[in-house]
Scaffold this active site. Structure first.
Site, mmCIF file in Angstrom:
data_model
loop_
_atom_site.group_PDB
_atom_site.id
_atom_site.type_symbol
_atom_site.label_atom_id
_atom_site.label_comp_id
_atom_site.label_asym_id
_atom_site.label_seq_id
_atom_site.Cartn_x
_atom_site.Cartn_y
_atom_site.Cartn_z
ATOM 1 N N GLN A 4 0.863 -1.129 0.119
ATOM 2 C CA GLN A 4 0.023 0.098 -0.006
ATOM 3 C C GLN A 4 0.907 1.437 0.111
ATOM 4 O O GLN A 4 0.428 2.387 -0.324
ATOM 5 C CB GLN A 4 -0.934 -0.015 1.159
ATOM 6 N N CYS A 13 -5.270 0.583 3.970
ATOM 7 C CA CYS A 13 -5.064 -0.991 4.400
ATOM 8 C C CYS A 13 -6.483 -1.307 4.243
ATOM 9 O O CYS A 13 -6.814 -2.539 3.932
ATOM 10 C CB CYS A 13 -4.514 -1.078 5.593
ATOM 11 N N HIS A 166 -6.058 -0.983 11.898
ATOM 12 C CA HIS A 166 -5.529 -1.616 10.475
ATOM 13 C C HIS A 166 -6.216 -2.731 9.973
ATOM 14 O O HIS A 166 -7.208 -3.301 10.743
ATOM 15 C CB HIS A 166 -3.945 -2.399 10.928
ATOM 16 N N ASN A 186 -0.780 -9.483 4.873
ATOM 17 C CA ASN A 186 -0.674 -7.919 5.048
ATOM 18 C C ASN A 186 -0.655 -7.327 3.778
ATOM 19 O O ASN A 186 -0.686 -7.684 2.660
ATOM 20 C CB ASN A 186 0.257 -7.480 6.033
#
Length: 211
Positions: A4, A13, A166, A186
């Site tokens: 990102q 995110c 997050h 992630n």
């Protein structure tokens, strides 16, 4: 795997986690048929005005946008790490663009769009497992602070976490020497953790507030 923060730092995110889980579900529904479809987080950054673009948002409101408006894939709208917060506009070209040497850039005459019929929330170990088994990966809110400090490649993160800040996608689970873990993906690039994936403690609330 996504990053990102390339080409610019961007707190996207929420858009990355929601679209990556949705892309996985599309792949599962299509039995991994060619071509691979990667839903565009950039459309959410430009057009989902209920969220704050590169300055944060929420996965459920991202799904609300997709349900209400449809979305395109990354061949239409590649990631820019900029959003409506930085002045980008939700134009037809922001949703799908094509450029040629002779005529410049314009909306293509034909392109694919994607939509969801329903979305919702699950929490708790059993409910999360059931949803992943039935439908595929889920976007999940966590505390990123233990992830920022993580240096082990495949160690199991056990920090319980303190506050949600997050969004990741949870793709599966397992057991290592009697210790249950979730596998999360992630959006910080392949150089984070184990090629962008990490294991976090599973059960009794789990680590990083994941459950």
């Amino acid at each position: 795997m996504k990053n990102q923060h390339i080409p610019l730092y961007c707190g996207s995110c929420w858009a990355q986690g929601s679209t990556s889980a949705l892309s996985d579900r599309i792949s599962i529904m299509r039995n991994a048929a060619f071509p691979e479809i990667n839903i565009s987080p950039q459309v959410l950054l430009d057009c989902d005005l209920n969220d704050n673009g590169c300055h944060g948002g929420w996965h459920t409101s991202a799904y609300q946008y997709i349900q209400d408006n449809t979305i395109t894939d990354e061949t239409c709208a590649p990631y820019q790490a900029l959003s409506h917060y930085e002045g980008r506009k939700c134009t037809p070209q922001a949703i799908c663009n094509e450029c040629t040497p002779s005529s410049g850039c314009a909306v293509p005459k034909k392109y694919n769009t994607y939509k969801i019929s329903a979305y919702g929330s699950v929490n708790g170990e059993e409910n999360m497992m059931k949803e992943i088994m039935q439908n595929g990966p889920i976007a999940c809110a966590v505390d990123a602070n233990p992830l920022h400090d993580f240096t082990g490649t495949w160690d199991i993160i056990t920090d319980p976490g303190q506050s949600i800040n997050h969004i990741v996608s949870v793709v599966g689970w397992g057991v290592d020497n009697g210790t249950k873990y979730w596998i999360l993906r992630n959006s910080w690039g392949e150089y984070w953790a184990n090629e962008g994936y990490a294991r976090v403690l599973k059960g009794n609330g789990g680590a990083v507030l994941i459950e």
